[in-house]
Design an enzyme around this catalytic site. Sequence first.
Site, mmCIF file in Angstrom:
data_model
loop_
_atom_site.group_PDB
_atom_site.id
_atom_site.type_symbol
_atom_site.label_atom_id
_atom_site.label_comp_id
_atom_site.label_asym_id
_atom_site.label_seq_id
_atom_site.Cartn_x
_atom_site.Cartn_y
_atom_site.Cartn_z
ATOM 1 N N CYS A 2 0.920 -1.052 0.014
ATOM 2 C CA CYS A 2 0.054 -0.078 -0.074
ATOM 3 C C CYS A 2 0.933 1.371 0.081
ATOM 4 C CB CYS A 2 -0.890 0.016 1.295
ATOM 5 S SG CYS A 2 -1.922 -1.479 1.352
ATOM 6 N N ARG A 27 2.251 2.098 -8.813
ATOM 7 C CA ARG A 27 2.238 0.866 -7.985
ATOM 8 C C ARG A 27 1.175 0.047 -7.992
ATOM 9 N NH1 ARG A 27 2.845 1.268 -2.724
ATOM 10 N NH2 ARG A 27 4.756 0.492 -2.173
ATOM 11 N N TRP A 74 -3.848 -1.593 -1.448
ATOM 12 C CA TRP A 74 -3.664 -2.868 -2.283
ATOM 13 C C TRP A 74 -4.176 -3.826 -1.308
ATOM 14 C CZ3 TRP A 74 -2.431 -4.874 -7.059
ATOM 15 C CH2 TRP A 74 -1.903 -6.032 -7.026
ATOM 16 N N ASN A 98 0.432 -0.104 6.076
ATOM 17 C CA ASN A 98 0.925 -0.972 5.037
ATOM 18 C C ASN A 98 1.533 -2.154 5.614
ATOM 19 O OD1 ASN A 98 2.065 -1.897 2.757
ATOM 20 N ND2 ASN A 98 3.642 -0.134 2.512
ATOM 21 N N GLY A 99 1.022 -3.361 5.286
ATOM 22 C CA GLY A 99 1.604 -4.613 5.717
ATOM 23 C C GLY A 99 0.642 -5.401 6.128
ATOM 24 N N GLU A 483 10.487 -22.501 -17.169
ATOM 25 C CA GLU A 483 10.158 -20.893 -16.758
ATOM 26 C C GLU A 483 11.547 -20.094 -17.011
ATOM 27 O OE1 GLU A 483 7.890 -19.043 -15.806
ATOM 28 O OE2 GLU A 483 8.560 -17.389 -14.697
ATOM 29 N N LYS A 487 11.261 -16.820 -19.472
ATOM 30 C CA LYS A 487 11.718 -15.304 -19.034
ATOM 31 C C LYS A 487 12.538 -14.832 -20.143
ATOM 32 C CE LYS A 487 9.272 -14.440 -16.535
ATOM 33 N NZ LYS A 487 8.194 -15.285 -15.948
ATOM 34 N N GLU A 490 10.702 -13.861 -23.467
ATOM 35 C CA GLU A 490 9.590 -12.845 -23.299
ATOM 36 C C GLU A 490 10.557 -11.353 -23.279
ATOM 37 O OE1 GLU A 490 6.150 -13.344 -19.976
ATOM 38 O OE2 GLU A 490 7.961 -14.114 -19.408
ATOM 39 N N HIS A 506 15.639 -37.929 -27.100
ATOM 40 C CA HIS A 506 14.296 -38.076 -28.009
ATOM 41 C C HIS A 506 14.269 -37.094 -29.040
ATOM 42 C CE1 HIS A 506 13.352 -41.291 -25.426
ATOM 43 N NE2 HIS A 506 13.321 -40.596 -24.417
ATOM 44 N N LYS A 605 0.194 -7.498 -19.126
ATOM 45 C CA LYS A 605 0.261 -8.020 -17.791
ATOM 46 C C LYS A 605 -0.887 -8.932 -17.330
ATOM 47 C CE LYS A 605 2.222 -8.131 -13.730
ATOM 48 N NZ LYS A 605 3.315 -9.135 -13.828
HETATM 49 C C1 F6R Z 1 4.871 -14.239 -17.985
HETATM 50 C C2 F6R Z 1 3.547 -14.209 -17.412
HETATM 51 C C3 F6R Z 1 2.354 -14.907 -18.134
HETATM 52 C C4 F6R Z 1 1.428 -15.172 -17.095
HETATM 53 C C5 F6R Z 1 0.131 -15.646 -17.959
HETATM 54 C C6 F6R Z 1 -0.926 -16.028 -16.758
HETATM 55 O O1 F6R Z 1 5.932 -13.651 -17.229
HETATM 56 O O2 F6R Z 1 3.596 -13.569 -16.613
HETATM 57 O O3 F6R Z 1 2.773 -15.949 -18.730
HETATM 58 O O4 F6R Z 1 1.782 -15.922 -16.116
HETATM 59 O O5 F6R Z 1 -0.461 -14.777 -18.711
HETATM 60 O O6 F6R Z 1 -1.253 -14.752 -16.083
HETATM 61 P P1 F6R Z 1 -2.002 -14.837 -14.784
HETATM 62 O O7 F6R Z 1 -0.951 -15.673 -13.811
HETATM 63 O O8 F6R Z 1 -2.412 -13.556 -14.486
HETATM 64 O O9 F6R Z 1 -3.193 -15.847 -14.899
#
Ligand code: F6R
Length: 610
Positions: A2, A27, A74, A98-99, A483, A487, A490, A506, A605
């Site tokens: 927050c 944020r 938040w 906050n916390g 993962e 990363k 992406e 394989h 996002k």
């Molecule tokens: C990659 C990333 C995406 C999300 C995916 C699902 O860094 O963030 O692959 O993981 O779009 O999103 P959420 O987790 O919000 O359902």
Amino acid sequence: MCGIVGYVGPKKAAPILLDGLRRLEYRGYDSAGLAVHDGREIEVVRAAGKLENLANALEQRPLCGSTGLGHTRWATHGRPSEQNAHPHAAGDVAVVHNGIIENYLELKHELQASGVRFASDTDTEIVAHLIHRALEQGAPNLFGAMRQALGRLRGAYALAAISRREPDRLVIAKNASPLVVGVGEGETLCGSDIPALLGSTRNMLFLEDGEMAELTASGVRIETVEGKPVERAPRRIDWSAVQAEKGGYKHFMLKEIFEQPRAVEDTLRGRINLDEGDVVEAELGLDAQAARSIERVVLVACGTSHHAALVGRYWIEQLARVAAHTELASEVRYRDPVFGPKDLVVAVSQSGETADTLAAVKAAREGGARVLAIANVLDSAIPRASHGSLYTHAGPEIGVASTKCFTTQLVALLLLAVHLGRRRGALDAERGREILQALLELPNELRWTLARKADIHQVARHWHNAPHMLFLGRGLGYPIALEGALKLKEISYSHAEGYAAGEMKHGPIALIDENMPVVVVMPRDRQYEKTLSNLQEVRARDGQVIAVVTEGDAEAKKLAQWVLELPKMPELTQPVAAVVPLQLLAYYIADLKGTDVDQPRNLAKTVTVE
Ligand code: F6R
């Protein structure tokens, strides 16, 4: 998480507080509010949603006065709403926080038993009532009452309070959540973050854990909670507003990678009962009978969250001894999936809004399954559509590529596995305790791993122009390899593939030559010997190996060209640390290539479309 701003001085507080909150807007938050002392009373104005809503409410009800508090929330306890927005008032006192207060339920019951009626679902309101009660019971002033209240709190807090009886001061306190004091000309401010204060001053000092302070227009007086005076001079902060938002890091993603120890701590907070070797989790709504009736766990998720689900599957099978499967939500929703009342469906989603995951949740519910959500955004669509939820407390994640949300999803999944294992009788208290102890050690293990960033940067410098990179892992290391590859693609746009190490022969082994960097995730675990053979296969074909290993692995050091170390730690929690070097590797490569790390092309996002 927050945002907090406080002001005391000669000027009208409300515009300064609103400006401070606007500077924290990047944020993310779900509601906001101000409390201002107008010389006679404390007036509170709050609004759900954007700051614009608060600004409109303030036009209807202008706040006069030159001492006040502001807050952007938040949500962690209680859904986002005006009623749950801060400041929270009790008697003569208004508080922002906050916390997370760990023992809030215990305190809430105690206060309710003494006749207190609560106006919100938040943990913060408890603090307002505790301070008010201390004043009623003879505390000399707000400072003394805050000290008494702190004596009752367990958890993380940055707190700021004002009292009707003391119009010319703010009282603040800190434990495990940041709190900054700004010392201006004839005015003093406080904030959860540096940007909140930059509109008024650059002279700042930072409160330490276990300290509290009294702020007046003429300055600040700091004491420890035990009452020992603290001398601390302000220093000048020369950061630009943009630098300040990122806490001095070059990108939000880097800041968020380094926030992971704290995010893990917050996700564990208040959920561990070491005596019983059990997980305290009321929101899950899974009693022993419900847990024992489960015949299958199906984890549904997309992208990074799907990788967390893959790790969760191992843990749930191992600890709760129940069949567990993972499904890409974007696939399962278009099949004709069979779900039934003996299924527990776990939907993993940082945003809680992903359309495909939400559709999978709906399909599971239609089939009669019980659905649990693991999400980072309180009261988002997926938890709302589920029977129970387990929230990660990573705080807002701004970088589009998920990092701290992933590691906290892992933590939540391990908590769920222990919870299920204990309810189903598959896990005894002793083993439960061992695992929970391992979770409690994680923040320090993450710090250890992050401190080796120079080794990772060196690998990135060598390989940042490589067009392809292969990531291999076995067992718990396999989803981490996936993962790591995700990363990298992406944010750096380099081509990367994650593979189960056992699948090498394989097919992908055909790719190996002296130009192919291969990241092998191989901490000391039960799969170690087998993964080591895969490493040898790569080396035999002149592949270039970057091995993620446990500290002191001499064998891997002999074979691999580069070694990225993890601390010695229990096997079960290794994946949480093992992903960190891969996050940093992707970050450094992307930064060296000059891509837009925080907002990579074509990505969003929150993916609310099919
Ligand atoms: C990659 C990333 C995406 C999300 C995916 C699902 O860094 O963030 O692959 O993981 O779009 O999103 P959420 O987790 O919000 O359902």
